[in-house]
Design an enzyme around this catalytic site. Structure first.
Site, short mmCIF file in Angstrom:
data_model
loop_
_atom_site.label_atom_id
_atom_site.label_comp_id
_atom_site.label_asym_id
_atom_site.label_seq_id
_atom_site.Cartn_x
_atom_site.Cartn_y
_atom_site.Cartn_z
N ASP A 32 2.54 1.91 7.18
CA ASP A 32 1.88 2.60 6.01
C ASP A 32 1.90 1.87 4.84
O ASP A 32 2.76 0.87 4.86
CB ASP A 32 2.38 4.30 5.96
CG ASP A 32 1.37 5.03 5.20
OD1 ASP A 32 0.28 4.33 4.58
OD2 ASP A 32 1.57 6.21 5.17
C1 BGC Z 1 -1.14 6.98 3.02
C2 BGC Z 1 -2.12 6.65 4.32
C3 BGC Z 1 -2.96 5.59 3.95
C4 BGC Z 1 -2.67 4.61 2.95
C5 BGC Z 1 -3.79 3.69 2.54
C6 BGC Z 1 -0.93 5.92 2.33
O1 BGC Z 1 -0.29 6.18 0.93
O2 BGC Z 1 0.02 7.88 3.50
O3 BGC Z 1 -2.45 7.67 5.07
O4 BGC Z 1 -3.93 5.49 4.94
O5 BGC Z 1 -1.77 5.13 2.01
O6 BGC Z 1 -4.61 4.36 1.65
#
Ligand code: BGC
Length: 815
Positions: A229
Site C-alpha cells: 500500500d
Molecule cells: C490506500 C489505498 C490506495 C493507495 C493509493 C492508500 O492510502 O490505502 O487503498 O490504493 O493509497 O492511493
C-alpha cells in the site's frame, strides 16, 4: 524478448530499480530493453487518474471518469454479472487513459459498522465479498488491464492503520478474513495484490512471511505481484524475503540502495530478488498499453469509451443495489397523481461517492432534484444546513410548511463527508443530529414520509417507527439519482439486499478499534450476523434484507449428490402483481459440530428475475468448503460427518424453507424435509463451557484466549505511554514527548499541509488530513515526503529523540 530473457540481461542495479516506483503512480522504464513505464492508480469504483500533482489521499483533481456506486451498494446488488460489466467498463476507461493497473477492489471484511472505509468494502460476509471481488477483477482484467486486490490483510479500521497490530487467531483468519482474498486469487488471478499498512500478529503485512509466502504463494499458488500500500513498506529487505515485490510510491530510491547492499553483502539472495523482479517485468509485459512486450506488438492498445453507455451502466447497477428497507401500507411506489415535496440538501448536492483515495471526478452528475423535476413539479426545501450537528429551527420550519401542503414528503438525509471517509473511523452510528431532527419534525406534520438515505455504512434511525417508507440509497454513483426516481415510481422494482447488518447499537464492536498499538479480534468468527444470530440480538435490519413491490414464494427444496458434493434445487415464484427480482440466499448450519460454529453461514445465492405468477427452478452448488471449518491443528479444512441444515431465504432472518442433509465421508447420504426453519438449536460445542448467554464477551474472550493459547501466542499488554528509549521509526510523532525536534517536525508537517487544507472544501478530506497528521511517524515521513525527508535523516532524528544525538549525527553523515 520476454520477461525472463530481459531479466537475464539486467545488471544488479537495474534489477533493483524495478523494486520500487518511479514516482507516485508509475513504475520504472528501461528504454534500451524496450521496457515501458506503466501506471497503477485508484480504484476501486472508477478511475482516479490525477492530472496535476499526485497524492494518495484523493486530494488533487483527477481526469473525468465514470463514478460507479461504491462497494456497499455493489454488494447489495448480489449480482456478480453486473459487477463484471462494471469491471469491463472500468478496464476500458483505464485503457483509454493508459492506466495498466486499477487499484482495487477492496475486500476487507466490515468487522464493525463503525469502520471509516466500510463504504469501499463489500460486506461483513466473506463469501459474498469473494464473489463480488472475483467478478470485478475478471471484468477489469478481461480488458488486459490489471487489478490490485487490497488490502492484504485484516485491514479493518482506520484508527492507527499505519501501525496497529491486529491480533487474530488462525481459525478466524482462515474462515472470516482470508476467504475474501482466497477465491479471487484462485479464480480471477488479480495481476497484483496490495499488502496492508497494519501489522498482523506482530509483523507488518508488507513483510509477513506467513501471509505473503506461506498462504498467498504456497497454498493459493499466487504468481502475480505483491505491491505495498502507498507508504506501507517497513523493512524493504525483509519485505522482499517474505515475497513483497514492489514498493510504492518509492520514488526516493533509498530503500533500493538497501536492497543492493543486502545482495552485495549476501544477506539477501539474488534468487529472491530475481523472482520479484521477474514478477514485476511480467506485470509490465502483460499490462503495458504501448509495448514491444505485449503480444510482440509495438502499437498502442486503444479502447473506445462510450461515456453515455457507462453512465447508463452506473444507473443500472445503482437500481439493483438500492435497498427498500421499509414500505408500510404500500407507501411506494408513488402514484403520478401524488403531490410531492422534496426536503433535503442532498437532493441538490448529492453525497454519491466515498472520500479519500477513491475520490474521483465524475463524467457527469445527476441530482435527485433534477431527475424528479423531469417527471413532476416539486416543492423543495433544504431542511438542514451544511453542519449536520447544528439544528436550525428556521430551516426546519420552512420545510414543515411545504410538507403540510402535499400528499407525500420525500426526505433526503444521510452521512455527509465529515462523517465517513478513509483516514478515520466513525465515532457512533448516528446520522447528523439536524437530519434526525428534521425527520422527527416532518413526521408530526405529514405522516406520509419517504426517507432516502445517502451513506456508505449502517446508521441508526430513531424515527423509524413513525416513518412508513425508507430507502437505503447508499453512495450510488454519478447516475444513482435517476435510479432512485425510477424506483420511487415503480419503473424499477427494487431488488437490492443489504450485504451488512444494520444493528441497533455498537454492542458487537466492543473491541473495535482497539488501543494505540494493537487491536484484539476477540469476537473471533462472530462478525456481523454471526454475532447477532449467536447471541439472539435484535437488529434494525438484518443481513440480506431487502423488500420488493412484489412478493415471492420459495418451495420444493431438494438436494442431490454431485461431483463436488451436492446441488440444492428449489422453486421460486413471483406471487405479486409486479415483475421483479430478488436474491435467494442459502445458509448452512452445522448441527453436530465438534467445535463452536456460527449459527448459520451464507454459502450460496442467486438473483432471480420473475414476471407476475411466473416461477422458475434454480440450483446452487454446494462444495465441501460450504460445510467445513478450518482445523488449525490439522492445518486444513475439515468436513465432519453428520447433519447440516440448509436454509433458503430472502434475508438471514426471512428464512422460507429448510432441508436437513446428512453427510458421511464427504458424500451426501440422505436428506430430510422435517427441519424447522424457525428453531434456533444450541450451536455451541461440547468444548465450550456453559457460559451465561447474556454476557457474550465472557464466552468470546474464553474462545479467543483458548485459541491464542493453543497457538502459543501471548497477548502483550497495551502501554499507556512509552519512554524515548522505546521509540521506533513507527512511533507516531504525536505520541512522543514534546521536544524541540517533535515540535519542529509537527510544525513543518502542518505548514506543508496547510495549503492542501486551504484548497480543500470537502469536510471528509479535511478530517482525513487531520487524522493522518495525528498518526504520522518518522518512517511515514521518509516514505511519503517524496525525498524531502530521507530515511537516513529519519533514522538520525530517531536516534536524537532517543537521547543519542551524537550517534544520530554520525548516522546522518555516514556514506
Ligand atoms: C490506500 C489505498 C490506495 C493507495 C493509493 C492508500 O492510502 O490505502 O487503498 O490504493 O493509497 O492511493
Amino acid at each position: 524478448m520476454n520477461a525472463q530473457e530481459i531479466l537475464s540481461k539486467l545488471t544488479l542495479e537495474e534489477k533493483v530499480m524495478f523494486c520500487s516506483g518511479k514516482n507516485f503512480w508509475e513504475l520504472e522504464a528501461l528504454e534500451k530493453m524496450g521496457i515501458p513505464s506503466i501506471m497503477l492508480t485508484d480504484g476501486p469504483h472508477g478511475l482516479r487518474k490525477q492530472q496535476g500533482s499526485s497524492d494518495h489521499l484523493g486530494i488533487n483533481q483527477s481526469v473525468p471518469a465514470t463514478c460507479f456506486p461504491t462497494a456497499s451498494l455493489l454488494a447489495a446488488t448480489w449480482n456478480p454479472s453486473l459487477i463484471y460489466d462494471m469491471g469491463v467498463a472500468m478496464g476500458k476507461e483505464c485503457l483509454k487513459e493508459n492506466v495498466s493497473v486499477l487499484l482495487g477492489p477492496g475486500v476487507n471484511i466490515k468487522r464493525s459498522p463503525l469502520g471509516g472505509r466500510n463504504f469501499e468494502y463489500f460486506s461483513e460476509d466473506p463469501y459474498l465479498s469473494a464473489e463480488m471481488a472475483t467478478a470485478m477483477i475478471s471484468g477489469v482484467q478481461s480488458q488486459g488491464v490489471g487489478t490490485s486486490l487490497k488490502h492484504f490483510a485484516v485491514n479493518n479500521q482506520e484508527y492507527r492503520r499505519m501501525i496497529t497490530d491486529a491480533i487474530v487467531d488462525e481459525r478466524t483468519l482462515r474462515e472470516i478474513y482470508l476467504p475474501s482474498f482466497e477465491k479471487p486469487v484462485k479464480v480471477a488471478n488479480p495481476k497484483t495484490i496490495m499488502s496492508a499498512y497494519n501489522r498482523l500478529n506482530g509483523t507488518y503485512c508488507s513483510e509477513h512471511p506467513w501471509l505473503l509466502d506461506q498462504v498467498l504463494r504456497k497454498e493459493w499458488g499466487y504468481q502475480g505481484v505483491v505491491v505495498t500500500d502507498w507508504g506501507a513498506n517497513n523493512d524493504r529487505v525483509e519485505g522482499l524475503k517474505a515475497g513483497q515485490d514492489l514498493e510504492m510510491p518509492g520514488a526516493t530510491k533509498e530503500t533500493n540502495q538497501r536492497i543492493l547492499k543486502a545482495v552485495q553483502e549476501g544477506t539477501l539472495s539474488l534468487e529472491v530478488l530475481d523472482q520479484s523482479v521477474l514478477r514485476v517485468l511480467k506485470l509490465i509485459e502483460d499490462t503495458a498499453p504501448t509495448s514491444h512486450l505485449r503480444d510482440g506488438m509495438a502499437e498502442k492498445v486503444t479502447a473506445h469509451v462510450d461515456a453515455q453507455a457507462h453512465h447508463q451502466l452506473a444507473k443500472t447497477i445503482a437500481s439493483e443495489g438500492i435497498v427498500l428497507l421499509k414500505n408500510d401500507e404500500d407507501m411506494l411506489p408513488l402514484s403520478s397523481h401524488d403531490t410531492i415535496a422534496v426536503i433535503g440538501k442532498m437532493a441538490k448536492m448529492p453525497r454519491y461517492q466515498g472520500s479519500g483515495s477513491s475520490y474521483m471526478n465524475p463524467t457527469q452528475l445527476d441530482t435527485f432534484f433534477d431527475k424528479l423535476s423531469e417527471r413532476i413539479h416539486i416543492h423543495y426545501e433544504a431542511g438542514y444546513g451544511d453542519d449536520g450537528e447544528v439544528i436550525d429551527a428556521a430551516i426546519i420550519d420552512k420545510a414543515c410548511d411545504i410538507a403540510a401542503k402535499v400528499d407525500k414528503v420525500i426526505v433526503l438525509i444521510g452521512l455527509t463527508e465529515a462523517y465517513e471517509s478513509e483516514g478515520f473511523d466513525r465515532a457512533h452510528l448516528s446520522l447528523p443530529k439536524a437530519h434526525d431532527e428534521l425527520v422527527k419534525c416532518l413526521v408530526a406534520i405529514n405522516p406520509n414520509i419517504i426517507v432516502i438515505l445517502s451513506n456508505g455504512a449502517p446508521v441508526m434511525m430513531p424515527w423509524l417507527h413513525s416513518v412508513p417508507a425508507v430507502i437505503e440509497g447508499y453512495l450510488n454513483g454519478q447516475a444513482g439519482a435517476g435510479a432512485l426516481v425510477d424506483i420511487l415510481y415503480g419503473d424499477i422494482n427494487p431488488s437490492g439486499h443489504l450485504a451488512e447488518t444494520f444493528p441497533l447499537n455498537t454492542e458487537a464492536s466492543k473491541f473495535f478499534p482497539g488501543g494505540k498499538t494493537q487491536v484484539l479480534y476477540q469476537e473471533g468468527l462472530y462478525v456481523g450476523y454471526r454475532y447477532y444470530d449467536r447471541f439472539n440480538r435484535d437488529v434494525l435490519f438484518p443481513f440480506g434484507h431487502g423488500l420488493s413491490y412484489t412478493s415471492f414464494e420459495i418451495s420444493k427444496l431438494e438436494a442431490s449428490a454431485a461431483s463436488e458434493l451436492m446441488i440444492l434445487q428449489f422453486e421460486a415464484k413471483n406471487t405479486g402483481k409486479y415483475a421483479g427480482k430478488t436474491t435467494v440466499q442459502v445458509y448452512v448450519k452445522d448441527e453436530q459440530a465438534s467445535v463452536h460454529r456460527p449459527e448459520k453461514e451464507l454459502k450460496g445465492f442467486i438473483k432471480v428475475d420473475l414476471a407476475p405468477n411466473q416461477s422458475g427452478v434454480y440450483s446452487i452448488n454446494l462444495d465441501p468448503r460450504a460445510f467445513s471449518y478450518y482445523d488449525v491443528a490439522q492445518k486444513d479444512w475439515v468436513l465432519e460427518n453428520g447433519s447440516f441444515i440448509l436454509y433458503v431465504g430472502l434475508s438471514s432472518q426471512d428464512l422460507r424453507g429448510c432441508l436437513r442433509v446428512y453427510i458421511e465421508d464427504g458424500k451426501l447420504i440422505s436428506t430430510e424435509v422435517t427441519c424447522d426453519k424457525n428453531t434456533k438449536a444450541a450451536a455451541d460445542s461440547a468444548q465450550t463451557p456453559h457460559v451465561d448467554n447474556t454476557d457474550p464477551w465472557t464466552l468470546l474472550s474464553f474462545e479467543f484466549e483458548t485459541a491464542l493459547h493453543t497457538a502459543g501466542m501471548v497477548i502483550r499488554a497495551e502501554k499507556e505511554s512509552i519512554t524515548p528509549k522505546e521509540y521506533t521509526l513507527n512511533t507516531p510523532i504525536a505520541d512522543m514527548k514534546k521536544s524541540l525536534i517533535t515540535v519542529l517536525l509537527m510544525t513543518i508537517i502542518k505548514l506543508s499541509t496547510n495549503a492542501m487544507m486551504k484548497k480543500q472544501n470537502n469536510a471528509g478530506m479535511k478530517k482525513m488530513i487531520e487524522s493522518v497528521i495525528g498518526e504520522i511517524h518518522l518512517r511515514n515521513l521518509a516514505m511519503m515526503s517524496n525525498g524531502a525527508i530521507k530515511l537516513k535523516t529519519a533514522e538520525a532524528l530517531l536516534l536524537c529523540l532517543k537521547g543519542q544525538c551524537l550517534k544520530g549525527i554520525k548516522h546522518f553523515f555516514k556514506g
